[in-house]
Motif scaffolding. Structure first.
Motif, PDB file in Angstrom:
ATOM      1  N   GLY A 259       0.796  -1.217   0.000  1.00 60.66           N
ATOM      2  CA  GLY A 259       0.000   0.000   0.000  1.00 60.66           C
ATOM      3  C   GLY A 259       0.832   1.271   0.000  1.00 60.66           C
ATOM      4  N   GLU A 334      -3.593  -0.685  -1.320  1.00 62.51           N
ATOM      5  CA  GLU A 334      -4.147  -0.309  -0.016  1.00 62.51           C
ATOM      6  C   GLU A 334      -5.658  -0.531   0.015  1.00 62.51           C
ATOM      7  OE1 GLU A 334      -3.831   1.527   3.925  1.00 62.51           O
ATOM      8  OE2 GLU A 334      -2.424   0.526   2.564  1.00 62.51           O
ATOM      9  N   ARG A 335      -6.339  -0.093  -1.039  1.00 57.54           N
ATOM     10  CA  ARG A 335      -7.797  -0.212  -1.081  1.00 57.54           C
ATOM     11  C   ARG A 335      -8.239  -1.664  -1.181  1.00 57.54           C
ATOM     12  NH1 ARG A 335     -10.725  -0.413  -5.668  1.00 57.54           N
ATOM     13  NH2 ARG A 335      -8.989   0.477  -6.883  1.00 57.54           N
ATOM     14  N   ARG A 338      -7.665  -3.790   1.976  1.00 59.95           N
ATOM     15  CA  ARG A 338      -8.698  -3.705   3.018  1.00 59.95           C
ATOM     16  C   ARG A 338      -9.836  -4.664   2.723  1.00 59.95           C
ATOM     17  NH1 ARG A 338      -7.413   1.929   2.841  1.00 59.95           N
ATOM     18  NH2 ARG A 338      -9.104   2.314   1.354  1.00 59.95           N
ATOM     19  N   GLN A 339     -10.224  -4.770   1.445  1.00 57.35           N
ATOM     20  CA  GLN A 339     -11.270  -5.722   1.069  1.00 57.35           C
ATOM     21  C   GLN A 339     -10.845  -7.151   1.385  1.00 57.35           C
ATOM     22  OE1 GLN A 339     -12.049  -5.906  -3.143  1.00 57.35           O
ATOM     23  NE2 GLN A 339     -13.609  -7.500  -2.945  1.00 57.35           N
ATOM     24  N   LEU A 341      -8.459  -8.193   3.571  1.00 58.53           N
ATOM     25  CA  LEU A 341      -8.368  -8.384   5.018  1.00 58.53           C
ATOM     26  C   LEU A 341      -9.749  -8.546   5.645  1.00 58.53           C
ATOM     27  CD1 LEU A 341      -5.582  -5.888   6.147  1.00 58.53           C
ATOM     28  CD2 LEU A 341      -5.653  -8.315   6.709  1.00 58.53           C
ATOM     29  N   ASP A 342     -10.672  -7.666   5.277  1.00 62.94           N
ATOM     30  CA  ASP A 342     -12.028  -7.745   5.850  1.00 62.94           C
ATOM     31  C   ASP A 342     -12.694  -9.067   5.500  1.00 62.94           C
ATOM     32  OD1 ASP A 342     -11.702  -5.234   6.917  1.00 62.94           O
ATOM     33  OD2 ASP A 342     -12.878  -4.202   5.376  1.00 62.94           O
ATOM     34  N   ARG A 345     -11.106 -11.898   7.508  1.00 70.41           N
ATOM     35  CA  ARG A 345     -11.523 -11.832   8.912  1.00 70.41           C
ATOM     36  C   ARG A 345     -12.964 -12.276   9.090  1.00 70.41           C
ATOM     37  NH1 ARG A 345      -8.074  -6.255   9.756  1.00 70.41           N
ATOM     38  NH2 ARG A 345      -6.139  -7.312  10.433  1.00 70.41           N
ATOM     39  N   ALA A 361      -0.705  -6.203   5.334  1.00 70.07           N
ATOM     40  CA  ALA A 361      -0.842  -4.809   4.930  1.00 70.07           C
ATOM     41  C   ALA A 361      -0.913  -4.766   3.420  1.00 70.07           C
ATOM     42  CB  ALA A 361       0.338  -3.980   5.431  1.00 70.07           C
TER      43      ALA A 361
END
Length: 445
Positions: A259, A334-335, A338-339, A341-342, A345, A361
């Motif tokens: 990122g 980076e964007r 996040r998708q 990682l979410d 999780r 990251a």
């Protein structure tokens, strides 16, 4: 003329006959890969796979990216090789371009072919500049296959020479290992503080004899270990008190993967030396180590790399940097990270007995399976990799116990690719849970 292939069994037979036995491969039933297009790979039978490993963070710009490949081929047809004893333009243009993206005042570059060579050169440079011999390294780090880079590698499976663990060999290379900022059963903060305390102790004992500390900003093969934000700023401040250089091994993390252009940028840390490879060539062998004018000035004894900075590799790297900038790949990582990682999780919440932790990251993310029973986790990782391959997705594995699913896709991956992969992974985990009697949303008594 129609292309013919010998098929997976034919490839495996030749590997068994002509390769060293140390060469391994993923999968019980591996495909023969014959073609790549951006984030996709194709088997000899036409099967399409979405690549979520990118050759271990290499093809950040995608497989056979036409914008990169065209310029590489043009250079290949014009001038392929001369070595640095002759003057050519692509390598000086590349060095100039790197000076514009590297952090701080890092502006001098020495080109080589591989990450191992880059780290070897960086370690040598640190000794030349400081006049000292010793090094500090993190446990479970990976820095290369040359003898010196294996000496600072803490990950046991990659310390190939058993002589490295002999007390005499350890004394010869003078490497002090400290705990990494991660430990099962400890909070990130506590593990990082333990690492800092160990660093202080080593520096207090022999800081005047240490040339540099080498570290991956995010340990890749060690299991996608991301330190707390304060960790590397504090490391750098401590090292400066003793005149010890910081070498950032950005071979997996560099060029947008996390990122940021370089992972150390996430924490505002400017290393004394940065090493880079992999994504810089997006499949073409090119690597380098870079430093400041002052540190580079210490490297005066004759040295060269026969193929380092050759015109073809340099042209490819320039095309890669153009593509990264034009298509804003760090911001994209980076964007989309996040998708990813979410989504992972969310799967961890659905399968708590299977997925123990998700960390990373940008588009450098790991999902650890069965942390309380790593051997079982490693077996499960292999099962999931096989199942995901059969569903059309290639993902990796890493970690000290090889129980971490590794997601390092080309940075041209799309939201749809990630969503579809996560759906397939949920099905694969459900199937694994059924086999183990551990269904999603359920906790076994």
């Amino acid at each position: 003329m129609k292309q013919t292939y010998i098929g997976p069994e034919g490839v495996l037979e030749k590997r068994r006959k002509y390769f060293y036995p140390c060469t391994s491969h993923f999968y019980r039933n591996p495909p023969q890969l014959v073609k790549g297009e951006m984030q996709y790979l194709y088997g000899h039978d036409g099967t399409c796979y979405t690549d979520f490993f990118a050759g271990v963070s290499v093809v950040a710009g995608g497989h056979c990216n036409p914008e990169i490949t065209r310029r590489t081929a043009e250079q290949l047809q014009t001038l392929q090789h001369t070595c640095t004893i002759y003057l050519t333009q692509p390598n000086v243009d590349l060095a100039e371009r790197l000076a514009g993206v590297l952090p701080g005042r890092l502006a001098r570059t020495f080109f080589v072919n591989s990450g191992s060579e880059a780290n070897e050169g960086a370690l040598l440079l640190a000794r030349l500049h400081t006049g000292r011999k010793g090094f500090i390294a993190l446990e479970q780090g990976l820095h290369g296959r040359t003898y010196l880079t294996m000496s600072v590698t803490g990950l046991a499976m990659w310390r190939t020479d058993p002589q490295l663990d002999h007390p005499q060999a350890q004394a010869v290379e003078d490497v002090s290992f400290i705990p990494r900022p991660f430990e099962r059963g400890m909070s990130r903060e506590a593990a990082a503080r333990r690492s800092i305390d160990a660093l202080k102790a080593v520096l207090a004992e022999k800081g005047g004899d240490i040339a540099a500390m080498i570290a991956e900003p995010i340990q890749g093969n060690g299991g996608m270990i991301v330190p707390p934000d304060w960790y590397f700023p504090e490391v750098k401040a401590l090292l400066e008190q003793y005149g010890v250089l910081l070498i950032a091994d950005e071979i997996q993390t560099g060029f947008g993967r996390t990122g940021r252009m370089f992972a150390m940028d996430r924490w505002g840390v400017t290393p004394d030396i940065v090493t880079m490879a992999k994504a810089l060539g997006s499949g073409v062998p090119v690597a380098a180590f870079a430093s400041t004018d002052e540190i580079a000035a210490s490297f005066t004894r004759p040295s060269a790399s026969t193929f380092g900075g050759n015109p073809v590799s340099s042209a490819a790297a320039l095309a890669v940097l153009d593509y990264i900038e034009t298509h804003r790949l760090p911001e994209r990582a980076e964007r989309l990270g996040r998708q990813l990682l979410d989504g992972l999780r969310e799967l961890a919440g659905r399968f708590p007995r299977l997925v123990s932790d998700v960390r990373g990251a940008g588009l450098m993310v790991g999902a650890e399976l069965c942390a309380d029973d790593p051997g079982r986790g490693a077996q499960l990782v292999d099962e999931v990799l096989e199942e995901m391959k059969d569903r059309g997705y290639l993902i990796g594995k890493n970690g000290v116990d090889r129980n971490v699913l590794a997601f390092q896709p080309p940075l041209v991956i799309t939201e749809e690719d990630i969503a579809e992969m996560l759906a397939a992974l949920g099905q694969a985990l459900h199937a694994a849970g059924e086999a183990k009697g551990e269904k999603g949303h359920g906790v076994r008594p």
